[in-house]
Scaffold this motif. Sequence first.
Motif, PDB file in Angstrom:
ATOM      1  N   ARG A 186       0.851  -1.300   0.064  1.00  0.00           N
ATOM      2  CA  ARG A 186       0.035  -0.192   0.076  1.00  0.00           C
ATOM      3  C   ARG A 186       0.972   1.269   0.015  1.00  0.00           C
ATOM      4  O   ARG A 186       1.956   1.232   0.251  1.00  0.00           O
ATOM      5  CB  ARG A 186      -0.978   0.023   1.053  1.00  0.00           C
ATOM      6  N   GLU A 187       0.250   2.364  -0.338  1.00  0.00           N
ATOM      7  CA  GLU A 187       0.896   3.595  -0.151  1.00  0.00           C
ATOM      8  C   GLU A 187       1.017   4.056   1.296  1.00  0.00           C
ATOM      9  O   GLU A 187       0.140   4.056   2.255  1.00  0.00           O
ATOM     10  CB  GLU A 187       0.328   4.671  -1.002  1.00  0.00           C
ATOM     11  N   LEU A 188       2.403   4.863   1.688  1.00  0.00           N
ATOM     12  CA  LEU A 188       2.457   5.305   2.950  1.00  0.00           C
ATOM     13  C   LEU A 188       2.239   7.041   2.732  1.00  0.00           C
ATOM     14  O   LEU A 188       3.285   7.396   1.761  1.00  0.00           O
ATOM     15  CB  LEU A 188       3.819   4.953   3.580  1.00  0.00           C
ATOM     16  N   ARG A 189       1.645   7.499   3.323  1.00  0.00           N
ATOM     17  CA  ARG A 189       1.555   9.031   3.162  1.00  0.00           C
ATOM     18  C   ARG A 189       1.948   9.801   4.262  1.00  0.00           C
ATOM     19  O   ARG A 189       2.070  11.036   4.006  1.00  0.00           O
ATOM     20  CB  ARG A 189      -0.033   9.376   2.616  1.00  0.00           C
ATOM     21  N   ARG A 190       1.710   9.367   5.354  1.00  0.00           N
ATOM     22  CA  ARG A 190       2.013  10.129   6.776  1.00  0.00           C
ATOM     23  C   ARG A 190       3.075   9.534   7.468  1.00  0.00           C
ATOM     24  O   ARG A 190       3.400   8.152   7.386  1.00  0.00           O
ATOM     25  CB  ARG A 190       0.622  10.177   7.452  1.00  0.00           C
TER      26      ARG A 190
END
Length: 397
Positions: A186-190
């Motif tokens: 998944r994407e990490l954004r924070r």
Amino acid sequence: MFVPRGNVRPPSRRSVLRALGSGALAGGLAGCGVPAAYVAPGDRAGQDRSTREKRVSWANWPLYIDTDDADASRRPTLEAFERRTGITVDYVEEINDNDEFFGKVGPALMNHQDTGRDLIVLSDWMCARFVRLGWVQEMDRAAQPNVTAHLDPQLRSPAFDPGRAFTVPWQSGITGIAYNRRKVGRELRRLSDLWADDLKGRVTLLSGLDEAFALLMQGNGVDVSRWTADDFHRICDQVEARVRAGHIRRFTGNDYIKDLASGDVLACQAYSGDVIQLQADDPDIAFVVPEEGAELWSESLMIPDLARHKTNAERLVDHYYDPEVAAELAAWVNYVCPVPAARDVLASASDKETAALAEDPLIFPDDTMRSRLAIARDITPRERPGFARRWNGIVGL
């Protein structure tokens, strides 16, 4: 005219450096504010021999300048300066650690002696110490029209050197998050995404205090240009708890690159320039400027007290702010270029890979990314001893 360097990508400069030392001399002098170490403005300038001695001595870090594809001992942008000016540059790759170099030149500078170097490059947090101690000279901006015209506005006035009177950024970079997109799934954004349960034991943080603290504070929503002691101790409490819980695998220097490439680590604090290098071998490696923000840092050029060739050094600094020269350098080192005008030069390159660098936000951050970047205020001499003791105790240094 800028000539593309081809497809050979050099190893990252930071990737070969060891973690920063504890800096006993640096802490002793700068941290305790020893009065004898300070050099007053009237005692900083020496006799400038630039007119009769057409040379300049420059101390820099390893792997931090362009080299010729066919002959690594040749440095095209430096040779161009020598041809244009007739000034010979004694270029020495002798800086491997900020504190170590502080210890090497500190005794001479505090005793009002020439260091034998006309130009040096150090991380801005260390530049702050040199500026505070009066160990570097103010540059003559009238002799540096390229710096005046082309220096990145976001880097023009750090708290430790308002208006950049004593320092000029050599290269800049971002401390953010690197992760393996495929393995994480998944994407990490924070920044808070690092603390997800499925990443337990597969996360690393940087071991150096000055390298690590700002990004961690930004994860708490702190404006790092004006952080407080309470902000610092809050992140220490959080990091201690995550160490005890086994979430943080370890603290690293530049060896996080190996951990991330091997898959032993899934996510980590990282430098933007390193990730560009990693992506060349593994496109699944991603770099994130967290939504909460990330630290924009620089390593800067300075002219030490009593330098014998100050005018020549100023001309050399200005040479690297010519957008054509800055573009050639940026294509090699892959850090954030402090000369935004170099972007158009790269975009016009005939080599497609080189032209593509103009669109890389880790070299030329776009407006969206810039809005999330901040320059952290420096740790003061009064704060540093106590903060270093607490952080090093957590890290195990």
